[in-house]
Motif scaffolding. Sequence first.
Motif, PDB file in Angstrom:
ATOM      1  N   ILE A 241       0.905  -1.187  -0.087  1.00 14.03           N
ATOM      2  CA  ILE A 241      -0.028  -0.024   0.038  1.00 14.03           C
ATOM      3  C   ILE A 241       1.041   1.218  -0.035  1.00 14.03           C
ATOM      4  CG2 ILE A 241      -1.588   1.409   1.354  1.00 14.03           C
ATOM      5  CD1 ILE A 241      -2.884  -1.494   2.408  1.00 14.03           C
ATOM      6  N   ALA A 242       1.983   1.111   0.632  1.00 21.94           N
ATOM      7  CA  ALA A 242       2.814   2.418   0.875  1.00 21.94           C
ATOM      8  C   ALA A 242       3.527   2.663  -0.604  1.00 21.94           C
ATOM      9  CB  ALA A 242       3.659   2.019   1.850  1.00 21.94           C
ATOM     10  N   ARG A 243       3.763   1.581  -1.295  1.00 28.17           N
ATOM     11  CA  ARG A 243       4.467   1.766  -2.620  1.00 28.17           C
ATOM     12  C   ARG A 243       3.344   2.235  -3.420  1.00 28.17           C
ATOM     13  NH1 ARG A 243       7.606  -2.862  -0.856  1.00 28.17           N
ATOM     14  NH2 ARG A 243       6.200  -4.428  -1.662  1.00 28.17           N
ATOM     15  N   LEU A 244       2.393   1.652  -3.425  1.00 30.74           N
ATOM     16  CA  LEU A 244       1.091   2.150  -4.405  1.00 30.74           C
ATOM     17  C   LEU A 244       0.874   3.550  -4.225  1.00 30.74           C
ATOM     18  CD1 LEU A 244      -1.275  -0.739  -4.393  1.00 30.74           C
ATOM     19  CD2 LEU A 244       0.169  -0.213  -6.153  1.00 30.74           C
ATOM     20  N   ALA A 245       1.176   4.286  -2.852  1.00 37.22           N
ATOM     21  CA  ALA A 245       0.486   5.255  -2.744  1.00 37.22           C
ATOM     22  C   ALA A 245       1.389   6.337  -3.306  1.00 37.22           C
ATOM     23  CB  ALA A 245       0.574   5.693  -1.109  1.00 37.22           C
ATOM     24  N   VAL A 264      -5.819  -1.136   4.838  1.00 37.59           N
ATOM     25  CA  VAL A 264      -5.392   0.362   4.371  1.00 37.59           C
ATOM     26  C   VAL A 264      -4.965   1.330   5.862  1.00 37.59           C
ATOM     27  CG1 VAL A 264      -5.417   2.333   2.975  1.00 37.59           C
ATOM     28  CG2 VAL A 264      -6.393  -0.194   2.110  1.00 37.59           C
ATOM     29  N   LYS A 265      -3.944   1.417   6.128  1.00 35.74           N
ATOM     30  CA  LYS A 265      -3.651   2.196   7.191  1.00 35.74           C
ATOM     31  C   LYS A 265      -2.721   3.270   7.064  1.00 35.74           C
ATOM     32  CE  LYS A 265      -4.672  -1.761  10.339  1.00 35.74           C
ATOM     33  NZ  LYS A 265      -4.183  -2.852  11.110  1.00 35.74           N
ATOM     34  N   GLN A 266      -2.736   3.696   5.670  1.00 35.82           N
ATOM     35  CA  GLN A 266      -1.517   4.649   5.298  1.00 35.82           C
ATOM     36  C   GLN A 266      -1.750   5.894   5.478  1.00 35.82           C
ATOM     37  OE1 GLN A 266       1.274   3.574   3.761  1.00 35.82           O
ATOM     38  NE2 GLN A 266       2.151   5.489   2.818  1.00 35.82           N
ATOM     39  N   PRO A 267      -0.964   6.590   6.215  1.00 36.97           N
ATOM     40  CA  PRO A 267      -1.481   7.811   6.882  1.00 36.97           C
ATOM     41  C   PRO A 267      -2.007   8.849   5.686  1.00 36.97           C
ATOM     42  CG  PRO A 267       0.830   7.347   7.877  1.00 36.97           C
ATOM     43  CD  PRO A 267       0.386   6.175   6.672  1.00 36.97           C
ATOM     44  N   LEU A 269      -3.643   8.249   3.190  1.00 35.36           N
ATOM     45  CA  LEU A 269      -4.770   7.806   2.387  1.00 35.36           C
ATOM     46  C   LEU A 269      -5.949   8.004   3.206  1.00 35.36           C
ATOM     47  CD1 LEU A 269      -3.366   4.668   0.704  1.00 35.36           C
ATOM     48  CD2 LEU A 269      -3.615   6.985  -0.295  1.00 35.36           C
ATOM     49  N   LYS A 270      -6.785   8.864   2.671  1.00 36.64           N
ATOM     50  CA  LYS A 270      -8.072   9.211   3.379  1.00 36.64           C
ATOM     51  C   LYS A 270      -9.216   8.554   2.966  1.00 36.64           C
ATOM     52  CE  LYS A 270     -11.526  12.841   4.670  1.00 36.64           C
ATOM     53  NZ  LYS A 270     -11.866  14.286   4.459  1.00 36.64           N
ATOM     54  N   GLN A 271      -9.968   7.463   3.627  1.00 42.39           N
ATOM     55  CA  GLN A 271     -11.170   6.765   3.346  1.00 42.39           C
ATOM     56  C   GLN A 271     -12.078   7.640   2.995  1.00 42.39           C
ATOM     57  OE1 GLN A 271     -12.263   3.548   5.836  1.00 42.39           O
ATOM     58  NE2 GLN A 271     -13.550   2.588   4.424  1.00 42.39           N
ATOM     59  N   LEU A 272     -12.959   7.479   1.820  1.00 40.81           N
ATOM     60  CA  LEU A 272     -13.933   8.318   1.360  1.00 40.81           C
ATOM     61  C   LEU A 272     -15.237   7.341   1.531  1.00 40.81           C
ATOM     62  CD1 LEU A 272     -12.756  10.091  -1.753  1.00 40.81           C
ATOM     63  CD2 LEU A 272     -12.769  10.745   0.620  1.00 40.81           C
ATOM     64  N   THR A 273     -15.260   6.257   1.346  1.00 43.17           N
ATOM     65  CA  THR A 273     -16.293   5.256   1.388  1.00 43.17           C
ATOM     66  C   THR A 273     -15.722   3.778   1.521  1.00 43.17           C
ATOM     67  OG1 THR A 273     -18.388   4.624   0.504  1.00 43.17           O
ATOM     68  CG2 THR A 273     -16.770   5.100  -1.185  1.00 43.17           C
ATOM     69  N   THR A 274     -16.590   2.634   1.474  1.00 40.57           N
ATOM     70  CA  THR A 274     -16.332   1.519   1.631  1.00 40.57           C
ATOM     71  C   THR A 274     -15.129   1.193   0.690  1.00 40.57           C
ATOM     72  OG1 THR A 274     -18.173   0.982   2.382  1.00 40.57           O
ATOM     73  CG2 THR A 274     -16.694  -0.900   1.889  1.00 40.57           C
ATOM     74  N   ALA A 275     -13.995   0.908   0.977  1.00 34.11           N
ATOM     75  CA  ALA A 275     -12.816   0.495   0.252  1.00 34.11           C
ATOM     76  C   ALA A 275     -12.279   1.451  -0.859  1.00 34.11           C
ATOM     77  CB  ALA A 275     -13.286  -0.776  -0.483  1.00 34.11           C
ATOM     78  N   VAL A 276     -12.411   2.774  -0.684  1.00 36.19           N
ATOM     79  CA  VAL A 276     -12.185   3.771  -1.507  1.00 36.19           C
ATOM     80  C   VAL A 276     -11.589   4.721  -0.801  1.00 36.19           C
ATOM     81  CG1 VAL A 276     -12.801   5.370  -3.269  1.00 36.19           C
ATOM     82  CG2 VAL A 276     -14.033   3.339  -3.336  1.00 36.19           C
ATOM     83  N   TYR A 277     -10.364   4.931  -1.046  1.00 35.55           N
ATOM     84  CA  TYR A 277      -9.258   6.000  -0.385  1.00 35.55           C
ATOM     85  C   TYR A 277      -8.940   6.936  -1.446  1.00 35.55           C
ATOM     86  CZ  TYR A 277      -9.460   2.502   2.979  1.00 35.55           C
ATOM     87  OH  TYR A 277     -10.001   1.370   3.878  1.00 35.55           O
ATOM     88  N   GLN A 278      -8.567   8.268  -0.791  1.00 32.02           N
ATOM     89  CA  GLN A 278      -7.901   9.427  -1.665  1.00 32.02           C
ATOM     90  C   GLN A 278      -6.628   9.959  -1.033  1.00 32.02           C
ATOM     91  OE1 GLN A 278     -10.252  13.014  -1.939  1.00 32.02           O
ATOM     92  NE2 GLN A 278      -9.696  13.286  -4.135  1.00 32.02           N
ATOM     93  N   LYS A 279      -5.766   9.931  -1.840  1.00 30.50           N
ATOM     94  CA  LYS A 279      -4.203  10.617  -1.195  1.00 30.50           C
ATOM     95  C   LYS A 279      -4.726  11.933  -0.951  1.00 30.50           C
ATOM     96  CE  LYS A 279       0.419  10.737  -2.725  1.00 30.50           C
ATOM     97  NZ  LYS A 279       1.343  10.400  -3.710  1.00 30.50           N
ATOM     98  N   GLU A 280      -3.854  12.494   0.320  1.00 32.43           N
ATOM     99  CA  GLU A 280      -4.111  13.631   0.696  1.00 32.43           C
ATOM    100  C   GLU A 280      -2.673  14.367   0.366  1.00 32.43           C
ATOM    101  OE1 GLU A 280      -4.695  12.909   5.017  1.00 32.43           O
ATOM    102  OE2 GLU A 280      -7.092  13.679   4.731  1.00 32.43           O
TER     103      GLU A 280
END
Length: 280
Positions: A241-245, A264-267, A269-280
């Motif tokens: 996950i860190a590499r993908l980010a 997904v616990k990457q600092p 990456l913010k969760q928007l909805t179930t299983a969808v995250y956005q890079k801050e």
Amino acid sequence: MSLSRARSYHDHFAEVISRETGIKLPSGKKVMIESRLRRRVQTLGFTSLDEYFRHLFEDGGFGAERSDVIDLITTNKTDFFREPAHFRCLVTDMLPDIIDRKQRLNRTVDLKVWSAACSDGSEAYTAAMLLEEAARNGMAFQYAILGTDISNRMVAAARRAIYTTQALALVPEALRTRYTMPGQTEDMRGMARIVPALRGKTNFTHLNLMDDSYPVDQDVDIIFLRNVLIYFEPEDQARVIARLARHLAPKGYLVVGHSESMTVKQPNLKQLTTAVYQKE
């Protein structure tokens, strides 16, 4: 061969596969391992799985067998429009947001999508159909889709883009009519191929998520990595996950499987909805 020796071969095989692919193969997977390797054992003329393991690990055969072993052991379960909520989110939320942000920055709207464990290409072509529809309906953007997988066999299948009518039954009829070509010859009976217009927007290549770095652009707008992390140990999940980010553009999206949200616990990456995250 003693039972302890046979068990050691299985244990060593599991360790090698975990190191090479990240896939966990606990003792409960022994029967699955045997069933998946049985045909390869027979093809090479070995009389038992233990003899094949001895060839791999004592006679130096693993190097030549590596690709075939990985192809056989990896799970390639996939479907068109699998977990459809993600694709609704792609069309109604992610795509409009990306277009709006790029237009406000006076940037060309070139959308980059990465299917990071693409299997036979069903996920990538599902995204391509929906993006093509959005463009047909007036949304102003161009797109390209990269599909990668550890299995060379799956990469080859994705490039061929030929699917059974049963597999394509999950595609809405209007999209199936527009974006697939039914087979016209006897050997293509019951099969159809993705149209050239979509194949031209996709590229498929081999990639191992366990590698320390990925030869992929670092401004990807959307990464799909669904139903893969569940096979990894927690430490490998975090590293992948860190590499993908690092390959996501600012405000880019990462989509994982519905059962993988807790991985997904990457600092950043913010969760928007179930299983969808956005890079801050």
